[in-house]
Design a protein around this motif. Structure first.
Motif, PDB file in Angstrom:
ATOM      1  N   ALA A 188      29.607  18.769   0.945  1.00 27.67           N
ATOM      2  CA  ALA A 188      28.304  18.591   0.298  1.00 27.67           C
ATOM      3  C   ALA A 188      28.410  18.531  -1.219  1.00 27.67           C
ATOM      4  O   ALA A 188      27.383  18.610  -1.899  1.00 27.67           O
ATOM      5  CB  ALA A 188      27.362  19.720   0.703  1.00 27.67           C
TER       6      ALA A 188
ATOM      7  N   ARG B 224      27.361  22.683   4.142  1.00 26.58           N
ATOM      8  CA  ARG B 224      28.129  23.084   2.973  1.00 26.58           C
ATOM      9  C   ARG B 224      29.474  22.362   2.903  1.00 26.58           C
ATOM     10  O   ARG B 224      29.997  22.112   1.821  1.00 26.58           O
ATOM     11  CB  ARG B 224      28.357  24.606   3.000  1.00 26.58           C
ATOM     12  CG  ARG B 224      27.097  25.427   2.890  1.00 26.58           C
ATOM     13  CD  ARG B 224      26.447  25.291   1.521  1.00 26.58           C
ATOM     14  NE  ARG B 224      27.280  25.854   0.476  1.00 26.58           N
ATOM     15  CZ  ARG B 224      27.233  27.127   0.096  1.00 26.58           C
ATOM     16  NH1 ARG B 224      26.375  27.961   0.677  1.00 26.58           N
ATOM     17  NH2 ARG B 224      28.017  27.560  -0.871  1.00 26.58           N
TER      18      ARG B 224
ATOM     19  N   LYS C 124      26.351  15.727  -2.959  1.00 26.95           N
ATOM     20  CA  LYS C 124      24.901  15.926  -3.000  1.00 26.95           C
ATOM     21  C   LYS C 124      24.506  16.932  -4.080  1.00 26.95           C
ATOM     22  O   LYS C 124      23.352  16.946  -4.515  1.00 26.95           O
ATOM     23  CB  LYS C 124      24.404  16.408  -1.634  1.00 26.95           C
ATOM     24  CG  LYS C 124      24.582  15.394  -0.525  1.00 26.95           C
ATOM     25  CD  LYS C 124      24.040  15.928   0.780  1.00 26.95           C
ATOM     26  CE  LYS C 124      24.212  14.908   1.899  1.00 26.95           C
ATOM     27  NZ  LYS C 124      23.695  15.430   3.192  1.00 26.95           N
TER      28      LYS C 124
END
Length: 578
Positions: free
Chosen positions: A234, A231, A237
């Motif tokens: 991220a 997390r 992404k």
């Protein structure tokens, strides 16, 4: 006499005649040899001609000045290294049959959707990564001494690349019955004891079922289109991947209420010693909860990293008592390395600073009389403009600045023990900043990772695939087999997989570990106890872990802020590098 045709040029030739002349034109080498007017031919004629080289001799460099400078050749070591690199590149291309076909033929021979082509390219990338990573770990680093066990690594691994001289075909294409048996063994916490060496691993159903059993982990929440680990960092992404709770407050409240129930369920399992540990992964920090009896502690512990001054102040306001483990270690190391004179000077300085702070606090921050006397004395010395007097505001600012230096660093890790972990549980459930209010992760509850099932959890499996590559060893190529495992690899999984690989690969393999860096600091030691009581370990016998794995995790961690990068086994003995 020959008549002259008007407008006729005697130099005119028909196209066939020009082509015939071009075909009869001698080559450059013949022109150089026959013509005496060429300066280049003259230079070659006047300069000494080197003798014809034999099959075993070196070729002359054609770019050197023939008449003035000698022939310069590269060093043999450079030639060998460049040849070796060229061979590696040719191998990477040739092993996938890319160099022998054109791009159009290559795509035609594969699937229309390009899936097989993508798999081949992925294999090439993995092979390149294998070579780079093996070279990146310097041979100058001294590995640990051989041991029957390696220390517990509490960091989360994102990838594991195992290499061996023996095939990993036993890990490919599990049958439906073997896959189902692995799920059942995990849910029932079935204890599997493999022999020290397996002669035919591919034919061992017990090995293949145990491999599937070790790949399972539990996750909450779960959105198939969103990667929920890691997390931290991220956002890239998740950009462009919308989720239902991004702009719907009702859904956000519903998800958070379900998440609170799952979080409480995990903590109750931990307190009952039915769950050994679990992780809470937020977009800013990660929390590791461990049961009593693990990491050398006889009480429940929680580590939070990285933290900020605001988070630590909020925890203080909620009455949560915590320690900063690395602050004590850093101070201790400084005193050990300092000389006696430096230690005395440091103590005197700290004593004077404490006295000044006490005087400022007693005077309420005014200090008008002291300031006047000090200014008169500075005026007599003539340096009142060069020295700035301290005040309560500057002193407080210095303290806050030192505290803020720890923010977002491994040294900011926080340790919570005992009943304070329950207060931390309530604090995290009610903390509004636990969930991002904007960005790609807006409205998504923190990720809960656990080795055992809990309320609202989703069963997930790590992705595994085997790859066969060829590497150059001295003057020939040898086969090298690799097994790649991708996903959140937790501490128990790393140990259980190592025991499985020990049996399947006859006690010889090497594993490159990729660590989620924010979790590497969880390896700091939190207790001075080297061994836990057997009673504490027996109470954890129903937590779903293998007894050998449980014994390893019960030891006090000795890795500090580092983590295991290379785990090597030779003749059933471990060595590792951090």
């Amino acid at each position: 006499m020959c008549s002259v045709v008007p407008d006729y040029s005697p130099g005119f030739k028909k196209p066939p005649e020009i082509l015939r002349l071009k075909r009869k034109r001698p080559r450059r080498s013949e022109t150089v040899a026959l013509s005496g007017e060429s300066s280049f031919a003259t230079t070659l004629k006047d300069s000494p001609v080197p003798p014809r080289l034999g099959p075993g001799s070196r070729r002359r460099n054609p770019f050197t000045n023939v008449g003035n400078t000698p022939c310069l050749l590269p060093e043999p070591s450079l030639v060998q290294s460049s040849t070796q690199r060229l061979a590696e590149v040719e191998w990477l291309v040739a092993r996938n049959d890319v160099s022998s076909r054109s791009e159009k033929q290559f795509l035609k021979s594969h699937d229309k959707d390009g899936s097989t082509w993508k798999e081949e390219l992925s294999k090439i990338a993995t092979a390149e990564t294998l070579i780079k990573d093996s070279l990146a770990i310097s041979d100058t680093e001294v590995p640990s001494s051989p041991s029957f066990e390696f220390p517990a690594d509490w960091s989360i691994k994102t990838r594991l690349l195992v290499t061996s001289s023996q095939s990993f075909a036993w890990a490919d294409h599990l049958k439906a019955q073997e896959e189902s048996q692995g799920y059942i063994q995990h849910c029932r916490a079935t204890l599997i004891n493999l022999p020290q060496s397996i002669q035919e691993p591919k034919l061992s159903t017990e090995l293949r079922c145990a491999f599937q059993q070790n790949l399972i982990y539990w996750l909450h929440p779960f959105f198939p289109w969103l990667p929920l680990f890691p997390r931290i960092g991220a956002d890239r992404k998740m950009v462009g991947k919308s989720h239902p709770c991004a702009f719907n407050e009702e859904l956000q409240q519903m998800f958070m209420s379900e998440w609170s129930l799952s979080f409480t369920s995990l903590y109750n399992l931990l307190r009952a010693k039915l769950c050994p540990y679990f992780y809470v992964c937020t977009y800013q920090f990660t929390v590791l909860f461990r049961a009593a009896g693990l990491a050398g502690s006889d009480m429940i512990t929680a580590l939070i990293s990285p933290t900020t001054k605001g988070l630590r102040e909020a925890m203080k306001n909620e009455g949560i008592e915590f320690d900063l483990p690395f602050q004590g270690i850093k101070q201790k190391n400084f005193n050990a390395s300092a000389s006696p004179l430096e230690t005395e000077v440091k103590k005197d300085t700290e004593k004077k600073l404490n006295e000044i702070e006490e005087e400022l606090e007693m005077s309420g921050g005014d200090g008008s009389d002291d300031d006047d006397d000090g200014i008169l004395w500075l005026m007599e010395m003539g340096i009142e403009d060069k020295i700035k007097k301290p005040d309560t505001i500057s002193t407080k600012f210095c303290k806050e600045k030192n505290e803020m230096k720890l923010d977002h660093r491994p040294e900011s890790v926080v340790l919570v023990k005992g009943t304070n972990t329950f207060t931390l549980l309530n604090f995290l459930i009610n903390c509004k900043s636990l969930v991002a209010s904007a960005g790609p992760q807006a409205g998504i509850p923190p990720t809960l990772l656990s080795p055992v099932a809990f309320r609202g959890a989703t069963m997930q499996t790590l992705k595994a695939r085997s790859i066969n590559v060829r590497t150059q060893a001295h003057s020939h190529y040898k086969d090298l087999f690799s097994l790649e495992i991708v996903g959140p690899i937790m501490p128990h999984c790393l140990h259980s997989l190592s025991m499985l690989l020990k049996s399947a690969q006859n006690g010889t393999f090497s594993a490159i570990c990729y660590t989620h860096e924010p979790t590497a600091v969880f390896n700091t030691g939190i207790s001075n106890k080297q061994h836990m009581k057997e009673s504490c370990i027996k109470e954890l016998s129903n937590c779903g872990l293998h007894p050998n794995t449980l014994s390893q995790l019960a030891l006090n961690s000795t890795l500090g802020k580092s983590s295991i990068r290379l785990l090597d086994m030779s003749d059933y003995l471990y060595t590792w590098k951090t």
